[in-house]
Design a protein around this motif. Sequence first.
Motif, PDB file in Angstrom:
ATOM      1  N   MET A 170       0.848  -1.181   0.000  1.00  0.00           N
ATOM      2  CA  MET A 170       0.000   0.000   0.000  1.00  0.00           C
ATOM      3  C   MET A 170       0.890   1.240   0.000  1.00  0.00           C
ATOM      4  O   MET A 170       1.848   1.310   0.760  1.00  0.00           O
ATOM      5  CB  MET A 170      -0.880  -0.035   1.255  1.00  0.00           C
ATOM      6  N   ASP A 171       0.526   2.209  -0.829  1.00  0.00           N
ATOM      7  CA  ASP A 171       1.332   3.433  -0.866  1.00  0.00           C
ATOM      8  C   ASP A 171       1.003   4.319   0.348  1.00  0.00           C
ATOM      9  O   ASP A 171      -0.040   4.169   0.982  1.00  0.00           O
ATOM     10  CB  ASP A 171       1.113   4.190  -2.179  1.00  0.00           C
ATOM     11  N   LYS A 172       1.909   5.221   0.652  1.00  0.00           N
ATOM     12  CA  LYS A 172       1.815   6.066   1.848  1.00  0.00           C
ATOM     13  C   LYS A 172       0.555   6.937   1.839  1.00  0.00           C
ATOM     14  O   LYS A 172      -0.110   7.085   2.863  1.00  0.00           O
ATOM     15  CB  LYS A 172       3.076   6.926   1.972  1.00  0.00           C
ATOM     16  N   GLN A 173       0.216   7.516   0.689  1.00  0.00           N
ATOM     17  CA  GLN A 173      -0.965   8.386   0.608  1.00  0.00           C
ATOM     18  C   GLN A 173      -2.240   7.608   0.908  1.00  0.00           C
ATOM     19  O   GLN A 173      -3.111   8.086   1.628  1.00  0.00           O
ATOM     20  CB  GLN A 173      -1.059   9.064  -0.767  1.00  0.00           C
ATOM     21  N   THR A 174      -2.350   6.398   0.395  1.00  0.00           N
ATOM     22  CA  THR A 174      -3.522   5.569   0.670  1.00  0.00           C
ATOM     23  C   THR A 174      -3.590   5.228   2.148  1.00  0.00           C
ATOM     24  O   THR A 174      -4.664   5.267   2.758  1.00  0.00           O
ATOM     25  CB  THR A 174      -3.491   4.285  -0.183  1.00  0.00           C
ATOM     26  N   GLU A 175      -2.451   4.905   2.735  1.00  0.00           N
ATOM     27  CA  GLU A 175      -2.411   4.608   4.169  1.00  0.00           C
ATOM     28  C   GLU A 175      -2.896   5.806   4.982  1.00  0.00           C
ATOM     29  O   GLU A 175      -3.701   5.654   5.907  1.00  0.00           O
ATOM     30  CB  GLU A 175      -0.988   4.225   4.582  1.00  0.00           C
ATOM     31  N   ILE A 176      -2.438   6.999   4.644  1.00  0.00           N
ATOM     32  CA  ILE A 176      -2.859   8.222   5.340  1.00  0.00           C
ATOM     33  C   ILE A 176      -4.370   8.436   5.181  1.00  0.00           C
ATOM     34  O   ILE A 176      -5.065   8.771   6.151  1.00  0.00           O
ATOM     35  CB  ILE A 176      -2.068   9.438   4.823  1.00  0.00           C
ATOM     36  N   GLU A 177      -4.879   8.215   3.977  1.00  0.00           N
ATOM     37  CA  GLU A 177      -6.313   8.395   3.734  1.00  0.00           C
ATOM     38  C   GLU A 177      -7.144   7.397   4.532  1.00  0.00           C
ATOM     39  O   GLU A 177      -8.204   7.745   5.075  1.00  0.00           O
ATOM     40  CB  GLU A 177      -6.605   8.279   2.245  1.00  0.00           C
ATOM     41  N   LEU A 178      -6.675   6.156   4.632  1.00  0.00           N
ATOM     42  CA  LEU A 178      -7.388   5.151   5.415  1.00  0.00           C
ATOM     43  C   LEU A 178      -7.340   5.477   6.905  1.00  0.00           C
ATOM     44  O   LEU A 178      -8.341   5.317   7.618  1.00  0.00           O
ATOM     45  CB  LEU A 178      -6.812   3.764   5.146  1.00  0.00           C
ATOM     46  N   GLN A 179      -6.189   5.934   7.383  1.00  0.00           N
ATOM     47  CA  GLN A 179      -6.089   6.337   8.783  1.00  0.00           C
ATOM     48  C   GLN A 179      -7.031   7.507   9.082  1.00  0.00           C
ATOM     49  O   GLN A 179      -7.704   7.517  10.120  1.00  0.00           O
ATOM     50  CB  GLN A 179      -4.649   6.716   9.128  1.00  0.00           C
ATOM     51  N   ALA A 180      -7.086   8.475   8.191  1.00  0.00           N
ATOM     52  CA  ALA A 180      -7.982   9.624   8.364  1.00  0.00           C
ATOM     53  C   ALA A 180      -9.440   9.171   8.362  1.00  0.00           C
ATOM     54  O   ALA A 180     -10.247   9.658   9.169  1.00  0.00           O
ATOM     55  CB  ALA A 180      -7.732  10.662   7.280  1.00  0.00           C
ATOM     56  N   ALA A 181      -9.782   8.240   7.491  1.00  0.00           N
ATOM     57  CA  ALA A 181     -11.151   7.726   7.443  1.00  0.00           C
ATOM     58  C   ALA A 181     -11.501   6.997   8.738  1.00  0.00           C
ATOM     59  O   ALA A 181     -12.616   7.149   9.268  1.00  0.00           O
ATOM     60  CB  ALA A 181     -11.331   6.807   6.242  1.00  0.00           C
ATOM     61  N   ALA A 182     -10.571   6.231   9.266  1.00  0.00           N
ATOM     62  CA  ALA A 182     -10.806   5.525  10.527  1.00  0.00           C
ATOM     63  C   ALA A 182     -10.982   6.527  11.672  1.00  0.00           C
ATOM     64  O   ALA A 182     -11.853   6.348  12.537  1.00  0.00           O
ATOM     65  CB  ALA A 182      -9.652   4.565  10.821  1.00  0.00           C
ATOM     66  N   PHE A 183     -10.185   7.577  11.684  1.00  0.00           N
ATOM     67  CA  PHE A 183     -10.317   8.617  12.702  1.00  0.00           C
ATOM     68  C   PHE A 183     -11.693   9.284  12.602  1.00  0.00           C
ATOM     69  O   PHE A 183     -12.366   9.483  13.616  1.00  0.00           O
ATOM     70  CB  PHE A 183      -9.209   9.661  12.566  1.00  0.00           C
ATOM     71  N   ARG A 184     -12.107   9.623  11.388  1.00  0.00           N
ATOM     72  CA  ARG A 184     -13.413  10.264  11.212  1.00  0.00           C
ATOM     73  C   ARG A 184     -14.532   9.347  11.685  1.00  0.00           C
ATOM     74  O   ARG A 184     -15.509   9.795  12.294  1.00  0.00           O
ATOM     75  CB  ARG A 184     -13.630  10.670   9.758  1.00  0.00           C
ATOM     76  N   ARG A 185     -14.395   8.054  11.440  1.00  0.00           N
ATOM     77  CA  ARG A 185     -15.425   7.103  11.903  1.00  0.00           C
ATOM     78  C   ARG A 185     -15.432   7.003  13.411  1.00  0.00           C
ATOM     79  O   ARG A 185     -16.491   6.917  14.044  1.00  0.00           O
ATOM     80  CB  ARG A 185     -15.189   5.734  11.259  1.00  0.00           C
ATOM     81  N   LEU A 186     -14.265   6.996  14.044  1.00  0.00           N
ATOM     82  CA  LEU A 186     -14.184   6.992  15.505  1.00  0.00           C
ATOM     83  C   LEU A 186     -14.836   8.259  16.063  1.00  0.00           C
ATOM     84  O   LEU A 186     -15.619   8.200  17.015  1.00  0.00           O
ATOM     85  CB  LEU A 186     -12.728   6.906  15.966  1.00  0.00           C
ATOM     86  N   GLN A 187     -14.534   9.386  15.458  1.00  0.00           N
ATOM     87  CA  GLN A 187     -15.115  10.657  15.890  1.00  0.00           C
ATOM     88  C   GLN A 187     -16.651  10.601  15.776  1.00  0.00           C
ATOM     89  O   GLN A 187     -17.360  10.977  16.709  1.00  0.00           O
ATOM     90  CB  GLN A 187     -14.547  11.795  15.059  1.00  0.00           C
ATOM     91  N   LYS A 188     -17.164  10.128  14.650  1.00  0.00           N
ATOM     92  CA  LYS A 188     -18.614  10.019  14.473  1.00  0.00           C
ATOM     93  C   LYS A 188     -19.215   9.088  15.516  1.00  0.00           C
ATOM     94  O   LYS A 188     -20.261   9.384  16.101  1.00  0.00           O
ATOM     95  CB  LYS A 188     -18.942   9.520  13.064  1.00  0.00           C
ATOM     96  N   HIS A 189     -18.563   7.977  15.749  1.00  0.00           N
ATOM     97  CA  HIS A 189     -19.054   7.012  16.731  1.00  0.00           C
ATOM     98  C   HIS A 189     -19.187   7.658  18.105  1.00  0.00           C
ATOM     99  O   HIS A 189     -20.210   7.518  18.772  1.00  0.00           O
ATOM    100  CB  HIS A 189     -18.112   5.800  16.783  1.00  0.00           C
ATOM    101  N   LEU A 190     -18.150   8.395  18.513  1.00  0.00           N
ATOM    102  CA  LEU A 190     -18.155   9.011  19.841  1.00  0.00           C
ATOM    103  C   LEU A 190     -19.064  10.234  19.932  1.00  0.00           C
ATOM    104  O   LEU A 190     -19.635  10.500  20.991  1.00  0.00           O
ATOM    105  CB  LEU A 190     -16.732   9.407  20.240  1.00  0.00           C
ATOM    106  N   MET A 191     -19.191  10.974  18.833  1.00  0.00           N
ATOM    107  CA  MET A 191     -19.928  12.235  18.872  1.00  0.00           C
ATOM    108  C   MET A 191     -21.392  12.107  18.456  1.00  0.00           C
ATOM    109  O   MET A 191     -22.195  12.952  18.809  1.00  0.00           O
ATOM    110  CB  MET A 191     -19.236  13.278  17.985  1.00  0.00           C
ATOM    111  N   GLU A 192     -21.725  11.047  17.726  1.00  0.00           N
ATOM    112  CA  GLU A 192     -23.108  10.889  17.259  1.00  0.00           C
ATOM    113  C   GLU A 192     -23.747   9.590  17.729  1.00  0.00           C
ATOM    114  O   GLU A 192     -24.882   9.597  18.191  1.00  0.00           O
ATOM    115  CB  GLU A 192     -23.150  10.950  15.731  1.00  0.00           C
ATOM    116  N   ASP A 193     -23.013   8.491  17.593  1.00  0.00           N
ATOM    117  CA  ASP A 193     -23.603   7.185  17.890  1.00  0.00           C
ATOM    118  C   ASP A 193     -23.629   6.867  19.387  1.00  0.00           C
ATOM    119  O   ASP A 193     -24.550   6.192  19.848  1.00  0.00           O
ATOM    120  CB  ASP A 193     -22.827   6.067  17.172  1.00  0.00           C
TER     121      ASP A 193
END
Length: 104
Positions: A1-24
């Motif tokens: 996996m290239d570095k940019q894709t890894e960063i994008e996946l990490q950011a997506a996981a962070f956003r999902r964690l944030q949504k889980h804690l702030m909305e769900d």
Amino acid sequence: MDKQTEIELQAAAFRRLQKHLMEDRTDVQNIDMMNLAGFCRNCLSRWYQEAANEKGIEIGKDEARQIFYGMTMDEWKANYQTEASPDKQAAFKVAFEENVTKRG
């Protein structure tokens, strides 16, 4: 996996964690998270602030919390925070010392 894709996946996981804690799971209290896991929403907002500051972007604690929470702390507390028992408050002092004060 290239570095940019890894960063994008990490950011997506962070956003999902944030949504889980702030909305769900607004019912889960920060004090319970800190006591059980050693971090809470405030820690996540502090880590966001620290990452911004490392990039030369000056963000203060209150601004970082508002970015993470999507509202001010006063609004969050009024809408979602409940009173913590003395036992939870005592456990929090220990958890905060072990996970925030000692680790920075």
